[in-house]
Each structure stands twice: as C-alpha cells, then as structure tokens.
Design a protein around this motif. Sequence first.
Motif, PDB file in Angstrom:
ATOM      1  N   LEU A   1     -24.597  96.988  26.710  1.00 31.70           N
ATOM      2  CA  LEU A   1     -25.807  96.431  26.112  1.00 31.70           C
ATOM      3  C   LEU A   1     -26.380  95.302  26.971  1.00 31.70           C
ATOM      4  O   LEU A   1     -27.589  95.193  27.158  1.00 31.70           O
TER       5      LEU A   1
ATOM      6  N   LEU B   1     -26.002  94.854  30.279  1.00 31.46           N
ATOM      7  CA  LEU B   1     -26.607  95.438  31.470  1.00 31.46           C
ATOM      8  C   LEU B   1     -27.953  96.062  31.112  1.00 31.46           C
ATOM      9  O   LEU B   1     -28.943  95.930  31.845  1.00 31.46           O
TER      10      LEU B   1
ATOM     11  N   ILE C   1     -30.150  95.289  28.636  1.00 31.51           N
ATOM     12  CA  ILE C   1     -31.259  94.347  28.429  1.00 31.51           C
ATOM     13  C   ILE C   1     -31.614  93.642  29.728  1.00 31.51           C
ATOM     14  O   ILE C   1     -32.775  93.368  29.987  1.00 31.51           O
TER      15      ILE C   1
ATOM     16  N   LEU D   1     -31.569  94.907  32.723  1.00 32.45           N
ATOM     17  CA  LEU D   1     -32.429  95.789  33.502  1.00 32.45           C
ATOM     18  C   LEU D   1     -33.806  95.919  32.863  1.00 32.45           C
ATOM     19  O   LEU D   1     -34.824  95.958  33.557  1.00 32.45           O
ATOM     20  N   LEU D   2     -33.847  95.954  31.533  1.00 32.21           N
ATOM     21  CA  LEU D   2     -35.132  96.036  30.834  1.00 32.21           C
ATOM     22  C   LEU D   2     -35.995  94.826  31.208  1.00 32.21           C
ATOM     23  O   LEU D   2     -37.179  94.962  31.537  1.00 32.21           O
TER      24      LEU D   2
ATOM     25  N   ALA E   1     -30.548 102.518  37.075  1.00 30.69           N
ATOM     26  CA  ALA E   1     -29.682 101.777  36.158  1.00 30.69           C
ATOM     27  C   ALA E   1     -28.283 102.392  36.106  1.00 30.69           C
ATOM     28  O   ALA E   1     -27.270 101.691  36.181  1.00 30.69           O
TER      29      ALA E   1
ATOM     30  N   ASP F   1     -23.013 111.217  29.636  1.00 31.10           N
ATOM     31  CA  ASP F   1     -22.778 110.765  28.270  1.00 31.10           C
ATOM     32  C   ASP F   1     -23.469 109.449  27.941  1.00 31.10           C
ATOM     33  O   ASP F   1     -23.504 109.035  26.801  1.00 31.10           O
TER      34      ASP F   1
ATOM     35  N   PHE G   1     -25.599 106.499  26.853  1.00 37.15           N
ATOM     36  CA  PHE G   1     -26.708 106.406  25.907  1.00 37.15           C
ATOM     37  C   PHE G   1     -27.407 105.051  25.962  1.00 37.15           C
ATOM     38  O   PHE G   1     -28.627 104.986  26.114  1.00 37.15           O
ATOM     39  N   VAL G   2     -26.651 103.963  25.856  1.00 37.47           N
ATOM     40  CA  VAL G   2     -27.248 102.649  25.619  1.00 37.47           C
ATOM     41  C   VAL G   2     -28.211 102.240  26.740  1.00 37.47           C
ATOM     42  O   VAL G   2     -29.372 101.883  26.485  1.00 37.47           O
TER      43      VAL G   2
ATOM     44  N   PHE H   1     -31.247 104.434  26.879  1.00 41.22           N
ATOM     45  CA  PHE H   1     -32.098 104.146  25.730  1.00 41.22           C
ATOM     46  C   PHE H   1     -33.021 102.963  26.006  1.00 41.22           C
ATOM     47  O   PHE H   1     -34.182 102.954  25.620  1.00 41.22           O
ATOM     48  N   PHE H   2     -32.507 101.951  26.709  1.00 46.27           N
ATOM     49  CA  PHE H   2     -33.301 100.749  26.995  1.00 46.27           C
ATOM     50  C   PHE H   2     -34.213 100.913  28.196  1.00 46.27           C
ATOM     51  O   PHE H   2     -35.212 100.234  28.307  1.00 46.27           O
TER      52      PHE H   2
ATOM     53  N   PRO I   1     -28.569 112.602  25.294  1.00 49.41           N
ATOM     54  CA  PRO I   1     -27.983 111.725  24.265  1.00 49.41           C
ATOM     55  C   PRO I   1     -29.055 111.049  23.413  1.00 49.41           C
ATOM     56  O   PRO I   1     -28.876 110.887  22.201  1.00 49.41           O
TER      57      PRO I   1
ATOM     58  N   ILE J   1     -30.370 113.635  20.929  1.00 47.33           N
ATOM     59  CA  ILE J   1     -29.423 113.821  19.814  1.00 47.33           C
ATOM     60  C   ILE J   1     -29.517 112.636  18.848  1.00 47.33           C
ATOM     61  O   ILE J   1     -29.563 112.818  17.626  1.00 47.33           O
ATOM     62  N   TYR J   2     -29.570 111.445  19.434  1.00 49.44           N
ATOM     63  CA  TYR J   2     -29.629 110.227  18.623  1.00 49.44           C
ATOM     64  C   TYR J   2     -30.841 110.266  17.695  1.00 49.44           C
ATOM     65  O   TYR J   2     -30.728 110.027  16.494  1.00 49.44           O
TER      66      TYR J   2
END
Lengths: 259, 349, 279
Positions: A107, A109, A111, A113-114, A132, A196, A198-199, A202-203, A213, A216-217
């Motif tokens: 998480l 890493l 934020i 990168l975001l 990333a 695999d 996701f986090v 996602f960001f 992923p 699916i989420y």
Amino acid sequence: MRRSKLLYVPFWATYVFLYAPIAVLVVMSFNAGESAYTYEGFSLKWYGELAGDDRIMNGVVNTLIVAVGSTVIATVLGTLLAVGLARYTRSKLLDAVSLMPAVLPDLVLAIGLLVFYGMIQLTLGLYSVILAHGVFAMAFVAAVVRTRLSGADTSLEEASRDLGAGPVATFMRITLPQLAPGIVAGALLAFTLSLDEFVIAFFTIGNAEPTLPIVIYSMIRFGVTPKINALAAILLLVSFTAVIAGQRLTKIGESRAQD
Amino acid sequence: MLKIDGVSRTFGDVTALDGVSLEIGQGEFFALLGPSGCGKTTLLRIIAGFETPDAGTVTLDGDDLLSLQPNRRPISLMFQSYALFPHMTVAKNVAYGLERERLPRQEVRQRVGEVLETVGLSAHASRKPAQLSGGQRQRVALARSIVKRPRLLLLDEPLSALDKKVRADMQLELKRLQHEVGITFVVVTHDQEEAMSLADRIAVFDNGQVRQVDEPIALYERPRSPFVADFVGANNLFPGVAGGSGGIESETFGELAGTPLTELEPGTEALLAVRPEKIELADENAARGLAGSVLDVSFYGGVSHVSVDVPGRAKPVLAAVQGAATLSVGAKVKVRWDAGDAVVMAAGQ
Amino acid sequence: MSRSRGRRLGAFVFLTPGLTYLVVLLLVPLALVLSYTVFQRGRFGGVVYEFTAENFERLVDPLYLDVVIGSLKIAAVTTVIALLAGYPTAYLIAQLPRKWKTIALVAIVLPFWTNFIIRVYAWIILLSGPGLVNSGLKVFGIEPLELLYNEGAIVAGLVYSYLPLMVLPLFAAIEKLDPQLREASANLGASGLTTFRKVTLPLTVPGVLTGSLFVFVPSFGNFVIPELLGGSKSLMVGNLIRQQFLSARDWPFGSTLALALIAVLLVLLVAQAWVARRA
C-alpha cells in the motif's frame, strides 16, 4: 521420538482450512443454477459465459502485458544489480535499498507511486503499472540471483579477469552462464507476483482498462455469480500447474548442479 | 545388574540387532565395540529408550526397562554430539536434570557446584556451550549425565570428537570418574584401543551379533573367532586345516605351530593368528620359520613395525620389535613364533 | 591500477541502471509521501505547499486513532491464531519422512500462489448468509448466523491469506533443531511438555518472530480483506489510507496515515532484530 497423536489435530485442521474454501469454489463453478451458494446440479455453462465476457478476456490480456513488461525490466535490472551488489560494493545501505521494495507494505509503495505519477503529471495506464511492478519485482529477482551468486565460485571470475577479460566480458562469458538458473527462477517469481498483484495496480492504473485482479475485484463488489467461480477454478488450475512445474524444474536444476 | 536378553531389532530389511544377550555387573566399566553399523548404537538407544526392540527383554536390577518412558529410566546417556542445550549456560545445562526431579533449589545449586568441581569447570559455570572448547564441552556433557546419580551411564563414542592429545587426558579422566562415582558405565566405541584402555570387559559386535565378551587382555590374546582376531588389534592370520599337533596344516607353508582355544576336529577349516609383537625375526639361515624379505620398516618411537614379504602370502607379515629396528629394507629374514603365542580357531563365523 | 579502474567501471555498469530505477520510482516517491505529511490539502485534491501540523493532530483524534488501534488488534489476533495453528503444523511437517516433508510443504504454499482476490472471494462464498457454513449449521437445526461483514470474517480472511508465511519460517527453525537435544532432555527426565517448553520453544524463537512479522505486516496494512469481508462497518488503517487517496483526495492526511503505518512496522522490525539477537 514418540510424538503426541494430539498434534495431528491442528495439523490436519490446517490443511482442511487451507483447502476447503478452494474446494467449495471449484464445486460451485459447475453449478447449473444461478446462485453461487446453492448447488443445483452439474453444468459447464459458466465456463462458456466466461469465454464470452470481454471484460474478463481483456483483463487477462492486460495482466499478461503488465507481467511480461515488468518481468523484462525486473530481470535485466535485478540481475545487474545483484552482480553489482555482490561483486563491486560492500555498502550495507545499497543492500537495504535493493531489498526495500520487497519488505515495504504494498500500500505504501502504491500511494508513493500514485503521488509521484501525479507530480510529474503522467497519464496513468498499463505502462505506469508496468513501471510500478518493475520496482518490487526487481527486488525479488535481485534477491534470488544474489543467493545464487553467493553460492557461485568467485575464482572463475577472478581467473577470467586475470586472463585479461574486462568486467563486462567476464559477466557475459562467465558470470551469466553460471547464474542462468537463478535468473530464470527470479524471472518466474517476478512474473507470478505481477500476475497476482492487485494493490499497486489498483492505485496506478487510473481510468485505463484494468488488469484481471482488478476486474475480479470489481465483479465481487458488484455481486457474486458462479461465473467468478469458473474463473477462479481456471486460475487455480493455472497456478497449481505452474507451481508444481516450477517445483519439478528446480528439482531438476538442483540435481544437475550436484552432478 | 543390567540384563539384556534376546534383543532383536530390524529397520526395513536391515538387521541392526540379532538376538543379543548380555549381562553387565554393578560398578562395571563395560564397552560395546564394533565397526560402524554393527548395531551397538541401536542397543544403546534401546537401553536409553529411544528405540524399541522387536523382540527380547531388558531389565535393570530385575525391573523391566522397556515399559518405561525414556524420561522415567534411571539411566543417563552422554550423546556423541554431547547435545548440550545451546541456549543455556553450563550451570543451567547441568542443573536441567536435577530441576526435573523438583529438588530444592539449594540442593540443585550445591550438587551442580560439586560436579563442576569434579570435572574442573567451576570457572566456566556461566558460559554458554558455544564459548567452550571441545574437551570442555565433553566435560559438561559428562557432568550433566552424572549429576543425576544414575544407576547406569551410557556413553556414545565419548572421545570421538576430541583431538588426540585431549583424548588421552579424557580417557584417564573417565576412568578416574567412574572409580570415584561408582556408577556402571557402558561405553559404545568403534576404537579398539579406547575400549581396551577403558573397559573392564568388552563385547565385540559384528552384524548385529555379539561375537565375544571378555576382559581386554583375554580378548587380545585369545580371540575366539576370525572376526575378533582381525578387528581387535593388528594380527597375522594364516588359513589352513586343524592339524594333529594343535597347530594348522597350511597349503603353502605346511605345518604351522599354534594352540587351539577350543577342541578342533583335525581336518576342520581353521585360522591361525599371531600378534605382531609375538613374531620373532630370525636370521635367514635359522632352522625354523618362514623365509621372506623385509618390505618396510616404520619407527614409532618405542617400537618399530617391520613388514616382511613372505612368498605365498598376499599380505606381508607384520612384526613389532622393541626400539629401533636394525634391519634394512630388502634384508632376508625368517619369521617364526612359539606355539603358545599363536591362537588357532575354527574358520567361518 | 587498471584493476581498480576496472572495478570502478564494473560498479558503474552494474549498479547504475537498477539504482537509478529505485531512486526514481521508490526513494523519490517515498520522500514525496513523507514531505506531504507537513503540507495542507488542496481544495480539489493535490497539495498546497504551506506547512501545517494539522495532519498529525488529526492522526491522534480518537476517530482515527481508534482505527489504528483497531487495526493493531486485528493484526495481533491474526498473528496469534496463525502462530497457534502454524506451530504444531510446522512441527509435524519437520518430523515427516523426507518425501512427505516436501509434499506437505508444497501443499502449504500452493494456495498462496493462487490469486489473492480469489482466495478472499472464497470466504465470501463460505461465510455469507446462504453460504456453506450456514447451510451446514441448518442441518443441525441452528439458525443462520451473521458470519460475514464483521471483524471475525476479516481475521479469518487474513489468517487464510498469510498462514503459509507463518509456517515456512517456523518449519525452517524447527527443522534446524538437533533432534538429539530433545532426546537429551527426555534422558534427563523431562516430559514431552517440559522438553517443548524448555528446549524446543526457546530454540525456535527466531522462527516464531520471523513468522509473526511476516503475518503481522501485511495484515496490519491490508485494505482489500477488510473491504471485501469486513463490510462498511469495519475500517482498518489500509481502508482509511485508500479513502484519503482515491475518494476523499486528502493526500497529505493519507500520507500521514501511511507514515504511521511505516512507523509501527519499523518499531516491530527493530524489536524483532533485538529479541532475535538476544535469543
């Protein structure tokens, strides 16, 4: 030594705990009914629907693009870094930095990168995810290659240098061939982790078409259908085959190394 | 005191022990001697309770041992690796067994102090095992085993991890301790010199069976089987058939003088064994003896070993002579011995 | 002379690419996050570069502090359960014959290599109202329970996801233990339980610490599992951070929460290193 029969209770409970949810998932993927919860007879219809779902299919393609891209970056940079760290410096700080992405919570890493992408006003998309994923995948490749390096014989490299070869020529002709199994293992690890992940994805994906992923989420958040179970069953099959094949490969590698 | 009766144990298709029976007396220093893999360690582990035999009984002063859990047996085992607890100090290691008996703290401290005194480690009581030398670790292991005042102390290859010099010291130390505490010691070893110098009696193991139980001198001078003759000390062996006069009839050398230990039917296959120090090297013109030439002379300080190549024998005959040998390589000699110094036994076994 | 030039060239060639990548995409982003903690939020997201202590004041506001403490608690419970299940399992695996040992270990790791979201999803199916567990209870005439969307479900999901990370270091520590130490303990009169308490457990403390850290760290910072299994009621630090970045668009406060997360983990790392050195 005699061991207590009582110990077998938590032992087997652990395995049941690990596999029961997976088993339920797979059984429900063959459900003829509409519900993901109540079994109403055997059917393969959800597998058929899966193939017709563009979102999922695109997700699979995007995931593969990200995984291949980040694996290439991670393998090249991670291998160089591992050799550099093992052979050309004794800095503990550089060691720590190279391992950091693997230890840092995903998480944080994500934020970071975001925030960084926002700062340089990069339009988010698959390539920002590739970059990333490259960060943490590189740390794993470097770690795996380094373990291999520490087991390797440095006198071979010294002999090469002694015979007049420069660091690059020594690397290409002596180090690299010795490291090959470690590099392959590191690349496989990087690839699987990216598949695999996701986090971070996602960001850093922004509004672009998502990876699997994330697909699916969002499907799960929207509601559960046996279609997700069918997808889950296929992914399970893929990962299980990959892990068992990988296990076999390392065994073959090890027995070769012992010859 | 310790009675082992018909104990057998197999692992898969390997027979580790095959009907072993032994009786060990109170206060005895007893050695189980044999090559590695002969089953002696398995027997030790059965006595300690870490293995269960397939058949047979083990009793201590008449009480059945096999039905007791390892931690309930009045027996201490000193492990080959010493198995000292790495996270405890020397004093804690030694106190461990006493604390399990729930003895008052005062008594524990006193007994630990005493035993550390005995093994000469009082100054190291608060060190961890990793900070000790091999010999010191061995003493800690010994102290930890005897502080419980067991009725029986088992020692698994107690000196094998030590270098030669320390080994000699510890050998004496073990004997002194055994004398002092009066506990029955059973030591397992593959080193026949160690067994000879330590033990009151020795049982020689081979392939899961006891070949001979005897006092060291008897074992050395009167081996009852070819295996024992060969395994215990260097020996010159001559095959043949039992002859009428007590010696053997050799195909290549004719009649060789010797004394049979047991009645042997003339004509049965037999083996004659002569110790190197009983061999006499005579002038090549001597009336009696086997002719040969000196192959090698090695000087060992107190004694010299002379190998003599005797035509007709694959291995040279080994002779031990006092002091430095005056012979040179290539010299022609005759080797001979007195009938009373050569042992004749039945072959096979 | 040319040797040392070669060394410098080598260091340059091998270290520069990877380190540049890490500086740009790891250290700079982290420095940014760190710096944001002292700045104000912009009206429409982003940051206004004016110093403020407001973010840290908000952090100790009970509203948010409770979330941090709640997350610590959930992560701690998860770690303890994983340890209680993982230790006997690792202990038994270490005693298995060689061939079975490998199989048992692969079987522990296998679920870990399947998709994380899918593993969490499996628990929705198991625990939801009409799900399998409730169907099972119905057979015994027990009314359906509210199993999903609470802290219990979060813990179940976390334990399920990270149990392999507990078992592996424990196995490594137990496997390394000389079995003769346990025999020596028994020989000196200790029962099985005493041997475990006095010998096995103290000597495997490093494995316990590593495993606990491996489970605690990803549990504490998790936001996916509380979101999918915890429902709207249960918030963890991870959810809060996610909210600040993706919906509330308060990056400075989100960064401050992330700093708190890192701080807790650093404290644990240092504590682990300290205990491991003493053991």
